[in-house]
Design a protein around this motif. Structure first.
Motif, mmCIF file in Angstrom:
data_model
loop_
_atom_site.group_PDB
_atom_site.id
_atom_site.type_symbol
_atom_site.label_atom_id
_atom_site.label_comp_id
_atom_site.label_asym_id
_atom_site.label_seq_id
_atom_site.Cartn_x
_atom_site.Cartn_y
_atom_site.Cartn_z
ATOM 1 N N GLY A 35 0.787 -1.281 -0.019
ATOM 2 C CA GLY A 35 -0.063 0.039 -0.068
ATOM 3 C C GLY A 35 0.882 1.236 0.116
ATOM 4 O O GLY A 35 1.827 1.300 0.339
ATOM 5 N N TRP A 36 0.021 2.443 -0.232
ATOM 6 C CA TRP A 36 0.933 3.742 -0.196
ATOM 7 C C TRP A 36 0.091 4.499 0.810
ATOM 8 O O TRP A 36 -1.105 4.495 1.003
ATOM 9 N N TYR A 37 0.798 5.007 1.873
ATOM 10 C CA TYR A 37 0.305 6.203 2.925
ATOM 11 C C TYR A 37 1.110 7.324 2.580
ATOM 12 O O TYR A 37 1.962 7.446 1.846
ATOM 13 N N ARG A 38 0.414 8.711 3.031
ATOM 14 C CA ARG A 38 0.988 9.909 2.937
ATOM 15 C C ARG A 38 1.108 10.570 4.251
ATOM 16 O O ARG A 38 0.013 10.365 5.135
ATOM 17 N N LEU A 39 1.950 11.305 4.281
ATOM 18 C CA LEU A 39 1.747 12.288 5.389
ATOM 19 C C LEU A 39 2.187 13.568 5.339
ATOM 20 O O LEU A 39 2.944 13.817 4.406
ATOM 21 N N THR A 40 1.321 14.520 6.044
ATOM 22 C CA THR A 40 1.638 16.084 5.772
ATOM 23 C C THR A 40 1.694 16.511 7.070
ATOM 24 O O THR A 40 0.937 16.037 8.063
ATOM 25 N N PRO A 41 2.468 17.800 7.119
ATOM 26 C CA PRO A 41 2.714 18.210 8.611
ATOM 27 C C PRO A 41 1.315 18.526 9.214
ATOM 28 O O PRO A 41 0.313 19.233 8.511
ATOM 29 N N GLY A 42 1.351 18.166 10.572
ATOM 30 C CA GLY A 42 0.007 18.491 11.301
ATOM 31 C C GLY A 42 -1.180 17.490 11.042
ATOM 32 O O GLY A 42 -2.155 17.765 11.561
ATOM 33 N N LYS A 43 -0.675 16.563 10.104
ATOM 34 C CA LYS A 43 -1.739 15.683 9.991
ATOM 35 C C LYS A 43 -1.471 14.253 10.213
ATOM 36 O O LYS A 43 -0.272 13.876 10.670
ATOM 37 N N GLN A 44 -2.322 13.369 10.534
ATOM 38 C CA GLN A 44 -1.882 11.845 10.693
ATOM 39 C C GLN A 44 -1.464 11.369 9.307
ATOM 40 O O GLN A 44 -2.104 11.643 8.379
ATOM 41 N N ARG A 45 -0.878 9.922 9.704
ATOM 42 C CA ARG A 45 -0.678 9.245 8.483
ATOM 43 C C ARG A 45 -1.888 8.833 7.816
ATOM 44 O O ARG A 45 -2.620 8.232 8.670
ATOM 45 N N GLU A 46 -2.096 9.205 6.503
ATOM 46 C CA GLU A 46 -3.307 8.589 5.937
ATOM 47 C C GLU A 46 -3.108 7.511 4.803
ATOM 48 O O GLU A 46 -2.227 7.395 4.071
ATOM 49 N N LEU A 47 -4.006 6.379 4.890
ATOM 50 C CA LEU A 47 -3.846 5.511 3.977
ATOM 51 C C LEU A 47 -4.456 5.863 2.507
ATOM 52 O O LEU A 47 -5.411 6.266 2.534
ATOM 53 N N ASP A 89 -2.970 17.207 -2.483
ATOM 54 C CA ASP A 89 -2.079 15.825 -2.429
ATOM 55 C C ASP A 89 -0.703 15.963 -2.188
ATOM 56 O O ASP A 89 0.047 14.848 -1.857
ATOM 57 N N THR A 90 -0.447 17.187 -1.803
ATOM 58 C CA THR A 90 0.985 17.330 -1.411
ATOM 59 C C THR A 90 1.398 16.871 -0.276
ATOM 60 O O THR A 90 0.677 17.133 1.045
ATOM 61 N N ALA A 91 2.372 15.568 0.003
ATOM 62 C CA ALA A 91 2.703 15.061 1.372
ATOM 63 C C ALA A 91 4.091 14.226 0.828
ATOM 64 O O ALA A 91 4.354 14.120 -0.453
ATOM 65 N N VAL A 92 4.444 13.622 1.721
ATOM 66 C CA VAL A 92 5.432 12.510 1.811
ATOM 67 C C VAL A 92 4.794 11.196 1.749
ATOM 68 O O VAL A 92 3.885 10.943 2.355
ATOM 69 N N TYR A 93 4.955 10.469 0.555
ATOM 70 C CA TYR A 93 4.226 9.060 0.213
ATOM 71 C C TYR A 93 5.150 8.067 0.670
ATOM 72 O O TYR A 93 6.234 7.969 0.041
ATOM 73 N N TYR A 110 7.039 -3.562 6.527
ATOM 74 C CA TYR A 110 8.139 -2.647 6.109
ATOM 75 C C TYR A 110 7.697 -1.518 5.587
ATOM 76 O O TYR A 110 6.430 -1.561 4.823
ATOM 77 N N TRP A 111 8.751 -0.587 5.466
ATOM 78 C CA TRP A 111 8.268 0.725 4.807
ATOM 79 C C TRP A 111 9.470 1.197 4.197
ATOM 80 O O TRP A 111 10.477 0.959 4.458
ATOM 81 N N GLY A 112 8.989 2.103 3.049
ATOM 82 C CA GLY A 112 9.907 2.757 2.509
ATOM 83 C C GLY A 112 10.438 4.010 3.025
ATOM 84 O O GLY A 112 9.766 4.296 4.172
ATOM 85 N N GLN A 113 11.382 4.688 2.341
ATOM 86 C CA GLN A 113 12.010 5.846 3.017
ATOM 87 C C GLN A 113 11.243 7.196 2.773
ATOM 88 O O GLN A 113 11.431 7.971 3.414
ATOM 89 N N GLY A 114 10.106 6.955 2.111
ATOM 90 C CA GLY A 114 9.227 8.232 1.606
ATOM 91 C C GLY A 114 9.757 8.975 0.469
ATOM 92 O O GLY A 114 11.012 8.999 0.225
#
Length: 121
Positions: A35-47, A89-93, A110-114
């Motif tokens: 899967g792919w998740y994303r993280l933006t400042p101030g928000k929780q990680r999102e699937l 959609d701007t985020a680290v994926y 396991y997780w990728g580096q983003g």
């Protein structure tokens, strides 16, 4: 050990497209969901999207109809095609994979580096 290496992030204008890739390597017997998740400042990680080994998919409501997840089981690789991108959609994926390294039922995450995705308005 298993490594996930992501590629394909970058800067794109709103309405544009990007394709993310994530290749898994190392001690792999089989991979369950990816899967792919994303993280933006101030928000929780999102699937964002997930796909099972059999090809069943699941998407966040915010990306349905715009993003497509797929995988190549022979290459242990998962892709995320992102179309009609929006500034939100701007985020680290981050790529995620549930991996069995042996024939046992033990599965490790396991997780990728983003990879950074930036969508300009």
């Amino acid at each position: 050990q298993v490594q996930l290496v992501e590629s394909g992030g970058g800067l794109v204008q709103a309405g544009g497209s990007l394709r993310l890739s994530c290749a898994a390597s190392g001690s792999i017997f089989s991979i369950n969901a990816m899967g792919w998740y994303r993280l933006t400042p101030g928000k929780q990680r999102e699937l964002v999207a997930a796909i099972t080994s059999g090809g069943n998919t699941n998407y966040a409501d915010s990306v349905k109809g715009r993003f497509t997840i797929s995988r190549d089981n022979a290459k242990n690789t998962v892709y995320l095609q992102m179309n009609s991108l929006k500034p939100e959609d701007t985020a680290v994926y981050y790529c995620n994979a549930a991996v069995r390294s042996t024939p046992s039922l033990v599965v490790y995450d396991y997780w990728g580096q983003g990879t950074q995705v930036t969508v300009s308005s």
